[in-house]
Structures are given as structure tokens and as C-alpha cells.
Design an enzyme around this catalytic site. Structure first.
Site, PDB file in Angstrom:
ATOM      1  N   CYS A   1      -5.335  10.987   5.054  1.00  0.00           N
ATOM      2  CA  CYS A   1      -4.445  11.858   4.606  1.00  0.00           C
ATOM      3  C   CYS A   1      -3.601  11.434   3.351  1.00  0.00           C
ATOM      4  O   CYS A   1      -2.338  11.299   3.629  1.00  0.00           O
ATOM      5  CB  CYS A   1      -3.457  12.476   5.863  1.00  0.00           C
ATOM      6  SG  CYS A   1      -2.712  13.928   5.704  1.00  0.00           S
ATOM      7  N   GLU A   2      -4.193  11.261   2.375  1.00  0.00           N
ATOM      8  CA  GLU A   2      -3.647  10.793   1.191  1.00  0.00           C
ATOM      9  C   GLU A   2      -4.332  11.423  -0.083  1.00  0.00           C
ATOM     10  O   GLU A   2      -5.611  11.355  -0.024  1.00  0.00           O
ATOM     11  CB  GLU A   2      -3.683   9.350   0.902  1.00  0.00           C
ATOM     12  CG  GLU A   2      -2.749   8.604   2.091  1.00  0.00           C
ATOM     13  CD  GLU A   2      -1.290   8.382   1.975  1.00  0.00           C
ATOM     14  OE1 GLU A   2      -1.276   8.843   0.862  1.00  0.00           O
ATOM     15  OE2 GLU A   2      -0.616   7.873   2.774  1.00  0.00           O
TER      16      GLU A   2
ATOM     17  N   TYR B   1     -14.490  -8.147   0.260  1.00  0.00           N
ATOM     18  CA  TYR B   1     -13.058  -7.466   0.289  1.00  0.00           C
ATOM     19  C   TYR B   1     -13.394  -5.808   0.822  1.00  0.00           C
ATOM     20  O   TYR B   1     -12.783  -4.983   0.303  1.00  0.00           O
ATOM     21  CB  TYR B   1     -12.642  -7.365  -1.146  1.00  0.00           C
ATOM     22  CG  TYR B   1     -12.061  -8.800  -1.680  1.00  0.00           C
ATOM     23  CD1 TYR B   1     -11.336  -9.719  -1.045  1.00  0.00           C
ATOM     24  CD2 TYR B   1     -12.924  -9.597  -2.548  1.00  0.00           C
ATOM     25  CE1 TYR B   1     -11.100 -10.884  -1.492  1.00  0.00           C
ATOM     26  CE2 TYR B   1     -12.820 -10.606  -2.924  1.00  0.00           C
ATOM     27  CZ  TYR B   1     -11.887 -11.539  -2.217  1.00  0.00           C
ATOM     28  OH  TYR B   1     -11.736 -12.733  -2.681  1.00  0.00           O
TER      29      TYR B   1
ATOM     30  N   TYR C   1      -7.688  -1.005  -6.939  1.00  0.00           N
ATOM     31  CA  TYR C   1      -8.048  -1.736  -8.079  1.00  0.00           C
ATOM     32  C   TYR C   1      -8.660  -0.679  -9.091  1.00  0.00           C
ATOM     33  O   TYR C   1      -9.242  -1.194 -10.219  1.00  0.00           O
ATOM     34  CB  TYR C   1      -8.942  -2.838  -7.831  1.00  0.00           C
ATOM     35  CG  TYR C   1      -8.541  -3.704  -7.232  1.00  0.00           C
ATOM     36  CD1 TYR C   1      -7.099  -4.466  -6.995  1.00  0.00           C
ATOM     37  CD2 TYR C   1      -9.167  -4.288  -5.983  1.00  0.00           C
ATOM     38  CE1 TYR C   1      -6.786  -5.345  -6.205  1.00  0.00           C
ATOM     39  CE2 TYR C   1      -8.613  -5.346  -5.093  1.00  0.00           C
ATOM     40  CZ  TYR C   1      -7.438  -5.739  -5.184  1.00  0.00           C
ATOM     41  OH  TYR C   1      -7.177  -6.769  -4.187  1.00  0.00           O
TER      42      TYR C   1
END
Length: 426
Positions: free
Chosen positions: A345-346, A374, A315
Site C-alpha cells: 500500500c504505497e 540484496y 535505488y
């Protein structure tokens, strides 16, 4: 009320450093005092006299069993979105009569689970109403409507209006009534949810009026659930203001009083807060393991990847961040512009980009504030990383473990051995 609602003794008799030394990092830490305060604010939203009112905690925000026990002690009932949430709520001591199942696109098996466990069921489409009628003819059912307006801090959390999957639109009311008659159903309740994280009550109150108008089409209602979505100020350090609960309660009481005076109906009124109850009682602690400069940016590398905290990635959420642990020399920079990243790994594994924070070094501890909603409930094993432990700071200030940290063995616990697969095939 002070806008920064975190108590000075949030960590009780301990410190972030001591907590990580004992329970390792990352670590979710909850404060029982804050949790009980938020529960009481929701339970007391309307005056005690003149209203049959109930706050249902939306347990998808955080379903730790120990937190659920506290929430029930404070008088809140609950809503559930899945058989798993029903199961966990019951494990925490909630009775079936205290649970409202608000399913979305569920299978026959899921719907039967709720019905068989004597939990009130809401359906949010004509086809799901037909499904309920076939499974439970003559039964009681609640209807989730989409009033055509929505609210939320991000498009992905707007749950009503003209661009969402949720709810029955009012133009299908004739078909709804035909289905009710066909299966001899009793409509026991109406519910809606406009969206998540509102800090102004205008749209919520407009939705209340729309649902009350719709209630005139149903004679045997036992309750009307106006939904949740009450927000918390995630950027308190920037002066973001709290939702004015006193004003919301006064306006809501006025609307409901006028409706009752005209219609003379004894109906229970509900809301279903999730985030508001648990967000501010939680902090996510993690360690800084790297710091580097790259093409004009300063990166702070942490173990707080989106596997343990997904809100920033999903978000673009911005939470206050506190820095613990360093001693500064007189000539050292006190603040710097940094990008805080995780260990996944992003490229998108970013907690915050280009924010001014106190100067941070390797070995420091970061606290992601207001992470109780959340946070852990969205945690995953992506990259085969382990979900963290959870600790509760009790009313006496002492910490106790309320969920253990996963182990490497947990990663393979549910795989089926080849010999079992072969036996199943035969």
C-alpha cells in the site's frame, strides 16, 4: 563468455510453474552451479603464484546459511557487518579466523562480541578506534580509510569520497597514530570500500594505489583489503556488458607486483565481493494477479512488492524480467509497454515503469533476474506480509527448500504477552 550468463537449465529438472505450485509465491530460487562459478572467478582473480590473495564474501548481500556453506566450500572467507552476521557465518561453518568484522558506528556491546569471538575487527572512525582501545588495549585492529574517491551506480551505494559516512580520512592520520600509541594497539590491516556495482575498473584500481601508498605508514600490517563493489550487468537483455575480470586481474596483479618489488613486504591482499558472488545465481518468481488500464498506462499487478524486493524502490534499479506461462494466439500482441507494480500500500511500490515486455496476463509468472544479492537480505514484513521461501537448484538439477516461507504465526512470535510484561515491571 556469453554476456547472458544464466544457463539454459537454470531451473534444473523443474520449471517456474512447478516450483510455485510446490513452494508458493513469491519465491527466491538459486542455482548452485552459477554460485560456484562466481565464487571461483573471485577466488582466482589473481594468479595463484606470487600473491597471498584471499576473497572475502560480503555476506550482507545474502546470508542464507546453505549458500554460505557453498561459498565456504569454494574457498572464500567472509566479512560481517554485525554480530548477527558473525553468528550466521559461524553457523554455516566459518571459523573466527575466516571472518573480518567491518563495523560501522557500533556499540560497545557489538564490538565486544566480535573481540570475544576472536574475529578480526575494523574500525572506521577515530572515536571507534578509541572505543576499541578502551575495550581491548594492546589488541590488533584494522583501520578503514576513505581515500577521497568513490564509485557506484547510485549515490546511496557510494561508500567513499567526500559525501559518505564511511571511513577515516587521511588528514586524521596523526590522531590515529596517537591513539594507537596510547592504547598500545597493533594495526594488523587496512581496508576500504569505494562503492557498489562498478562495471569499469578504473576507479577501483585508483583506490588500490591510494591504499597501498597509505600502507607505507604502517609497519606491521598483515593484510590490505581493497574492498569489493564488483558489479554484474542487470540489463543483459539490453546488451549491458560484464565487468572484464581478466583485465581487472591483470591490472591489479601489475600494481601489486610493482609495490611488492619496491617494499619487499609479505602481506596478504584481500577483496570483499558480495553482489558479484550471489546476484546472478538468484531469480525471484512471482505471480500476476491483476492487469488494468489507467490514464494511458497499463499496470501489471503482482505479489512482488518491495517487502520482498526493495532494490527498485531504494535505488531505481532495473532488472531483466522474464515472463512465463502464457500461450499466445496468432493475432495477439507480442509485446506491450507496462508498469509492473507490487501489492504494498504505497504509490512507490513499482518494479519497473514504462518498460516494453512480452504481453502479460493474469495468472502469468514473472521472473526478476539476477535477484540473488540484496533481495531476500532486504526483505521485510511491511504491511504484515510474509517473507518468502528460498529454494536451491542443486548441481544435479533438483530443487530443495533452504528456507521455509514465513507463517502468519511468525508475525506475532516475538511479541511479549501482557502477563510477562507485568511480571518484568514488578
Amino acid at each position: 563468455m556469453n554476456n547472458d550468463s544464466r544457463p539454459n537449465n537454470f531451473y534444473g529438472v523443474t520449471t517456474p510453474q512447478e516450483l510455485l505450485a510446490k513452494y508458493d509465491s513469491p519465491l527466491y530460487v538459486y542455482n548452485e552451479s552459477v554460485l560456484r562459478t562466481r565464487c571461483r572467478e573471485m577466488a582466482q582473480l589473481l594468479p595463484k603464484s606470487g600473491f597471498n590473495f584471499q576473497a572475502d564474501y560480503s555476506c550482507k548481500a545474502n546470508s542464507n546459511v546453505e549458500l554460505l556453506k557453498i561459498i565456504r566450500e569454494e574457498g572464500l572467507t567472509a566479512d560481517a557487518m554485525s554480530p548477527g552476521e558473525i553468528f550466521v557465518l559461524c553457523a554455516a561453518g566459518f571459523q573466527p579466523s575466516e571472518i573480518f568484522y567491518i563495523g560501522n558506528n557500533v556499540s560497545d556491546t557489538e564490538m565486544r562480541y566480535a573481540i570475544d569471538h576472536q574475529v578480526a575487527v575494523s574500525v572506521d572512525s577515530l572515536s571507534q578506534l578509541q572505543q576499541f582501545g578502551k575495550i581491548n588495549p594492546g589488541g590488533k585492529v584494522a583501520l578503514r580509510f576513505n581515500p577521497g574517491i568513490g564509485v557506484g551506480h547510485h549515490q546511496k551505494v557510494v561508500t567513499a569520497g567526500k559525501n559518505t559516512k564511511f571511513g577515516i580520512t587521511t588528514d586524521h592520520l596523526p590522531e590515529v597514530k596517537q591513539c594507537i600509541e596510547k592504547y598500545h594497539l597493533k594495526v594488523c590491516g587496512l581496508n576500504q570500500h569505494l562503492g557498489s556495482l562498478f562495471l569499469d575498473d578504473q576507479v577501483f584500481l585508483e583506490g588500490v594505489q591510494k591504499l597501498l601508498t597509505l600502507a607505507n605508514d604502517f609497519e606491521d600490517l598483515e593484510f590490505i583489503d581493497f574492498g569489493g563493489g564488483m558489479g554484474v550487468p542487470y540489463q543483459k537483455s539490453q546488451g549491458q556488458l560484464r565487468l572484464d575480470l581478466l583485465k581487472l586481474g591483470i591490472h591489479l596483479a601489475d600494481i601489486l607486483s610493482q609495490w611488492k618489488a619496491v617494499h619487499h613486504r609479505d602481506i596478504q591482499f584481500k577483496i570483499e565481493p558480495g553482489r558479484y558472488v550471489v546476484a546472478e545465481c538468484g531469480v525471484l518468481l512471482g505471480r500476476v494477479h491483476a492487469k488494468k488500464e489507467g490514464y494511458g498506462k497499463t499496470y501489471i499487478g503482482t505479489d512482488l512488492g518491495f517487502n520482498v524486493f526493495a532494490r527498485a524502490v531504494l535505488y531505481g534499479a532495473e532488472h531483466d524480467i522474464e515472463v512465463y506461462g502464457r500461450q499466445y494466439s496468432p493475432n495477439e500482441k507480442k509485446t506491450e509497454i507496462v508498469t509492473v507494480v507490487g501489492n504494498i500500500c504505497e504509490s512507490g511500490d513499482i518494479l519497473t515503469d514504462g518498460r516494453e515486455l512480452p504481453a502479460i496476463g493474469v495468472g502469468d509468472i514473472l521472473g526478476i533476474m539476477d535477484a540473488g544479492a540484496y533481495g531476500m537480505s532486504m526483505a521485510s514484513n511491511y504491511n504484515n506480509r510474509l517473507r518468502p521461501a528460498e529454494v536451491l537448484i542443486g548441481m544435479d538439477g533438483t530443487p530443495r527448500l533452504i528456507r521455509r516461507r514465513e507463517s502468519l504465526e511468525d508475525l506475532v512470535r516475538n511479541f511479549v504477552p501482557q502477563e510477562i510484561q507485568s511480571a518484568t515491571v514488578r
